[in-house]
Design an enzyme around this catalytic site. Structure first.
Site, PDB file in Angstrom:
ATOM      1  N   GLU A 117       0.823  -1.219   0.000  1.00 29.14           N
ATOM      2  CA  GLU A 117       0.000   0.000   0.000  1.00 29.14           C
ATOM      3  C   GLU A 117       0.850   1.259   0.000  1.00 29.14           C
ATOM      4  OE1 GLU A 117      -2.905  -0.519  -0.677  1.00 29.14           O
ATOM      5  OE2 GLU A 117      -3.668  -2.308   0.354  1.00 29.14           O
ATOM      6  N   HIS A 141      -2.598   2.421   8.280  1.00 31.02           N
ATOM      7  CA  HIS A 141      -3.694   1.604   7.748  1.00 31.02           C
ATOM      8  C   HIS A 141      -3.843   0.365   8.610  1.00 31.02           C
ATOM      9  CE1 HIS A 141      -6.158  -0.815   5.121  1.00 31.02           C
ATOM     10  NE2 HIS A 141      -5.187  -1.653   4.853  1.00 31.02           N
ATOM     11  N   HIS A 143      -6.962  -2.904  10.007  1.00 33.36           N
ATOM     12  CA  HIS A 143      -8.180  -3.656   9.682  1.00 33.36           C
ATOM     13  C   HIS A 143      -9.063  -3.799  10.929  1.00 33.36           C
ATOM     14  CE1 HIS A 143      -5.946  -5.917   6.142  1.00 33.36           C
ATOM     15  NE2 HIS A 143      -6.070  -4.621   5.924  1.00 33.36           N
ATOM     16  N   GLU A 171     -16.871  12.155  22.149  1.00 36.51           N
ATOM     17  CA  GLU A 171     -15.564  12.726  21.819  1.00 36.51           C
ATOM     18  C   GLU A 171     -15.323  12.779  20.300  1.00 36.51           C
ATOM     19  OE1 GLU A 171     -12.133  10.088  22.827  1.00 36.51           O
ATOM     20  OE2 GLU A 171     -13.663   8.541  22.731  1.00 36.51           O
ATOM     21  N   HIS A 212     -12.766  -3.477   4.044  1.00 35.10           N
ATOM     22  CA  HIS A 212     -11.314  -3.685   4.114  1.00 35.10           C
ATOM     23  C   HIS A 212     -10.711  -3.078   5.385  1.00 35.10           C
ATOM     24  CE1 HIS A 212      -7.214  -3.652   1.874  1.00 35.10           C
ATOM     25  NE2 HIS A 212      -7.035  -3.582   3.177  1.00 35.10           N
TER      26      HIS A 212
END
Ligand code: 13P
Ligand code: ZN
Length: 274
Positions: A117, A141, A143, A171, A212
């Site tokens: 990525e 990134h 999951h 919040e 994803h």
């Protein structure tokens, strides 16, 4: 003295392990990149490989990242292993004069490449750097399961996700008053998803990848990790509520969100409120 004793590496390794402990990184899932400061590069340089790796051209380019150095997790490497052998699971990358190629100058000692990525990380760094007047350093990134679950039951719009998350924990409008972007399902790892994500990152500090995971940005590791944590915690509450089988009796109203914004001196996206 080893490079592994430098704060810049220690803090990065800690963030990887914290993500693993949160259950956000099954197998090789997720990736983390950190844009190093000049001082950090100078501290790490004595440990760089005698012969750096070959230049590898990307199909993305950024003028404001020419000659930058990044810490990156390796493609196919497991977050749970980073703490055991950082030198085999993470690397330092140098970007070339044209801002379109990388080479490995430290790490991945058993072989490998930076995360698949990296094109998304690279373009996201470029747009967040502009959006924050040069302050953004981290793209992360992961999951996280509850946030991914939400992408099966909500419309895939930035408005729907921003509202649902803001309403799930008080919040949230404070931590991300700009909301979150949403990218429809796309094939991961390439230029198309990188372009779509970075387009959203011009407006939003975070972007959901349908079915994803989530991309977040931050000026330091705490801020990026905290944003991931805040969004996933709100998603967990959303999923607990929607799967409870009980009717919703009350929620955080739009006027309550406006009141939070006023008291905290924040600009919440008005077009996402009713
Ligand atoms: P990498 O192992 O290449 O970082 O890929 C993991 C991932 O999460 C892909 O989206
Ligand atoms: Zn992923």
């Amino acid at each position: 003295m080893s490079i592994l004793e430098l704060d810049v590496i220690k803090n990065y390794v800690r963030a990887c392990n914290d993500g693993w402990l949160q259950n956000w990184h099954e197998r090789n899932g997720g990736n983390l990149t950190y844009l190093m400061s000049e001082e950090e590069v100078a501290l790490c340089r004595p440990y760089f490989k005698e012969t750096p790796g070959e230049w590898v051209k990307m199909d993305v380019q950024a003028d404001n990242l020419k000659n930058a150095f990044f810490l990156s997790t390796g493609s196919g490497k497991y977050f749970r292993n980073v703490i055991l052998a950082p030198q085999d699971n993470i690397c330092i990358l140098e970007i070339n004069d044209a801002g379109d190629s990388w080479r490995i100058v430290w790490g991945l000692e058993m072989g490998g490449r930076p995360t698949s990525e990296f094109p998304s990380h690279f373009l996201n760094h470029s747009v967040r750097l502009k959006a924050t007047n040069g302050k953004n350093r981290v793209i992360y990134h992961a999951h996280p399961g509850n946030l991914i679950a939400m992408t099966y039951i909500l419309p895939l719009t930035s408005r729907a996700f921003s509202r649902a998350l803001w309403q799930s924990a008080t919040e949230c409008p404070v931590v991300f008053p700009q909301g979150v972007g949403v990218v429809e399902w796309m094939v991961p790892g390439g230029r198309a998803i990188a372009l779509a994500t970075s387009e959203l990152m011009k407006e939003f500090p975070a972007a959901v990848w349908a079915h994803h995971g989530l991309f977040v940005s931050g000026q330091d590791l705490d801020e990026a990790f905290g944003l991931m944590h805040t969004i996933e915690n709100a998603a967990r509450i959303f999923m607990l509520v929607t799967s409870s089988g009980m009717p919703i009796m009350q929620t955080i109203t739009d006027d309550a969100i406006r009141a939070i914004a006023k008291d905290f001196g924040l600009t919440v996206r008005e077009d996402f409120l009713n």
